[in-house]
Design a protein around this motif. Structure first.
Motif, short mmCIF file in Angstrom:
data_model
loop_
_atom_site.label_atom_id
_atom_site.label_comp_id
_atom_site.label_asym_id
_atom_site.label_seq_id
_atom_site.Cartn_x
_atom_site.Cartn_y
_atom_site.Cartn_z
N TYR A 135 -21.06 -16.22 -10.30
CA TYR A 135 -20.15 -15.62 -9.33
C TYR A 135 -19.01 -16.57 -8.95
O TYR A 135 -17.99 -16.15 -8.41
N ILE A 161 -20.39 -8.08 -17.32
CA ILE A 161 -21.21 -9.20 -16.82
C ILE A 161 -22.39 -9.49 -17.73
O ILE A 161 -22.65 -10.63 -18.09
N LYS A 162 -23.08 -8.42 -18.16
CA LYS A 162 -24.31 -8.62 -18.92
C LYS A 162 -24.06 -9.35 -20.24
O LYS A 162 -24.69 -10.36 -20.57
N ILE A 181 -28.36 -10.07 -13.00
CA ILE A 181 -27.28 -9.10 -12.75
C ILE A 181 -27.49 -8.39 -11.42
O ILE A 181 -26.56 -8.20 -10.63
N SER A 182 -28.75 -8.04 -11.13
CA SER A 182 -28.97 -7.34 -9.84
C SER A 182 -28.71 -8.29 -8.68
O SER A 182 -28.13 -7.87 -7.66
N TYR A 206 -26.52 -10.76 -8.82
CA TYR A 206 -25.06 -10.91 -8.84
C TYR A 206 -24.42 -9.73 -8.09
O TYR A 206 -23.53 -9.88 -7.26
N THR A 207 -24.94 -8.55 -8.36
CA THR A 207 -24.41 -7.33 -7.73
C THR A 207 -24.61 -7.38 -6.21
O THR A 207 -23.69 -7.05 -5.45
N SER A 208 -25.77 -7.85 -5.78
CA SER A 208 -25.98 -7.89 -4.32
C SER A 208 -25.12 -8.96 -3.68
O SER A 208 -24.58 -8.74 -2.59
N ASN A 210 -22.19 -9.69 -4.76
CA ASN A 210 -20.85 -9.09 -4.78
C ASN A 210 -20.69 -8.07 -3.66
O ASN A 210 -19.66 -7.98 -3.01
N GLU A 211 -21.75 -7.31 -3.41
CA GLU A 211 -21.67 -6.30 -2.34
C GLU A 211 -21.46 -6.96 -0.98
O GLU A 211 -20.73 -6.47 -0.13
N SER A 269 -17.83 -9.56 -1.76
CA SER A 269 -16.83 -9.22 -2.79
C SER A 269 -15.44 -9.70 -2.43
O SER A 269 -14.64 -10.02 -3.27
#
Ligand code: NAI
Ligand code: F6P
Length: 393
Positions: A335, A356-357, A377-378, A380-382, A384-385, A388
């Motif tokens: 990130y 990303i993957k 990835i999950s 990374y997504t959290s 980002n949420e 961000s």
């Protein structure tokens, strides 16, 4: 004894150069940064302020030479010295291999029988062997017997913390603040000829475990402290490690990595966990003013398979051990964005191009649809949420 050191940066001036001069050797610095070479030749001295808890000591460093790497004189120097050390960044080792090869060939043509030992003092596992392999590919086979007999490529583990800060205690910009703690361990078996007596250098017969212990404990924790600290807008390492949420993830990640090392090297768990606690105390040293940006630098390198973040994850998977805090650290590394860090921008471009993957799989060599990649990835997504707004500041 004549010594040539590549990389007159933090660790070059603050530790390697200092210890060579304190050992009474004739030291020449070489670097690609002409301003640095000019400053060394202008000032002809600098200070190193060692700092620790209730400890401060200023050491005067002088009586050295400095030559730009591109000065033709460098080949004569290489052919003439008994010891070469490097601290230029693992990613730069391949850039000095050709000049080292040319200097060694000159040494051969001068029929020198004096052994030359080369120690790459980089945060890379078996960095000197890596450099050796590149040089052997460059030098003609007819010289390989000479290399095997006279040129030692000595792996080492080097642990100290020397930040890139402008010397707030001195007008001479060469002066540095350095951590009082230092551990420099070299592989006894890889030297050619007599092993030089160097202050603060420890000789070991089983270096591999020390290298892995340092890179996969200190550098693993250092990197995760930096990447999580960046997300939360901290500037210095000590601010980040004082954040209890960050410290919990860092400590747990170091213990996750530690359990793989305990399994692999049969380390005593109590001793290793107290080694981890000592490192966390070192990270909290406010006198170092160590910037997150320095520890977070070169995330492409640090997310590589055999490096401080992915290697412990793969070992934990191999030994069926927990790795969820390592996953959080890896996601935070992915990130990281810093317009001044070329590798961080390369990751940004890769994510925009491949997603990303695929980016993570290409960088880390983790299997594309592995559980580990999906967990990263999950995570990374959290991140980002929640954060961000940070990504594209
Ligand atoms: N700073 C620290 O506390 C520690 C650093 N290290 C390792 O030491 C190495 C250097 O780190 P730092 O001193 O912090 O970095 P730095 O950026 O302060 O110094 C690196 C120096 O190498 C020079 N350089 C780069 N490419 C070169 C090349 N091709 N030929 C000659 N000189 C070149 C740069 O101009 C710079 O002066 C890295 O591998 C790092 O992981 C290891 C332990 C501690
Ligand atoms: O130099 P790298 O590999 O970017 O790692 C960051 C830092 O980790 C340490 O080597 C800790 O030993 C630092 O002092 C070092 O500079």
């Amino acid at each position: 004894m004549k010594v040539l050191h590549f990389g007159a940066g933090n660790i070059g001036r603050g530790f390697i150069g200092k210890t060579m001069l304190q050992s009474g050797f004739d030291l020449t610095f070489t670097d690609i940064n002409q301003n640095l070479i000019d400053a060394l030749n202008y000032y002809k001295k600098y200070k190193v302020k060692l700092v620790g808890y209730n400890y401060e000591k200023i050491i005067d460093i002088n009586n050295f030479q400095a030559v730009n790497l591109n000065n033709p004189e460098i080949l004569n120097i290489i052919s003439n010295v008994s010891l070469i050390t490097t601290a230029i960044g693992a990613i730069s080792l391949n850039k000095i291999a050709l000049i080292l090869a040319k200097g060694i060939i000159l040494k051969i043509k001068l029929k020198s029988k004096t052994p030359l030992n080369i120690i790459a003092c980089e945060n890379k596992i078996q960095a000197s062997s890596y450099l050796r392999d590149i040089i052997f590919k460059i030098i003609p086979i007819k010289y390989h017997e000479y290399l095997n007999e006279n040129i030692g490529f000595v792996n080492c583990s080097i642990d100290t913390i020397i930040p890139s800060i402008s010397s707030s205690f001195e007008k001479n910009t060469l002066s540095l603040i350095a951590e009082n703690f230092k551990e420099w361990i070299v592989d006894k078996k890889q030297f050619k000829g007599t092993i030089p007596k160097i202050i603060d250098m420890t000789i070991s017969n089983n270096l591999k475990s020390f290298i892995d212990r340092k890179i996969l404990t200190l550098n693993t924790g250092h990197a995760i402290t930096a990447y999580l600290g960046w997300i939360k807008n901290y500037i210095n390492i000590y601010e980040s490690i004082k954040d209890q949420d960050i410290k919990n993830i860092v400590k747990n990640a170091m213990q996750e990595s530690g359990l793989t090392l305990i399994k692999k090297y049969n380390f005593n768990q109590q001793n290793h966990f107290s080694y981890i606690d000592k490192i966390l105390t070192r990270f909290q040293n406010p006198f170092l003013l160590d910037k997150i940006e320095r520890i977070a630098r070169n995330p492409l390198q640090k997310l590589a398979k055999n490096e401080r973040l992915i290697k412990p994850l793969l070992l934990a998977k191999k030994y069926n051990l927990s790795y969820f805090n390592l996953i959080k650290g890896i996601a935070a590394a992915l990130y990281y964005r810093n317009k001044n860090d070329l590798e961080s921008m390369k990751i940004d471009n890769l994510i925009k191009t491949l997603g990303i993957k695929k980016t993570l799989s290409q960088i880390s060599h983790l299997q594309l649809d592995s559980q580990e990649i999906n967990l990263i990835i999950s995570e990374y997504t959290s991140i980002n949420e929640i954060f961000s707004k940070k990504l594209y500041n």
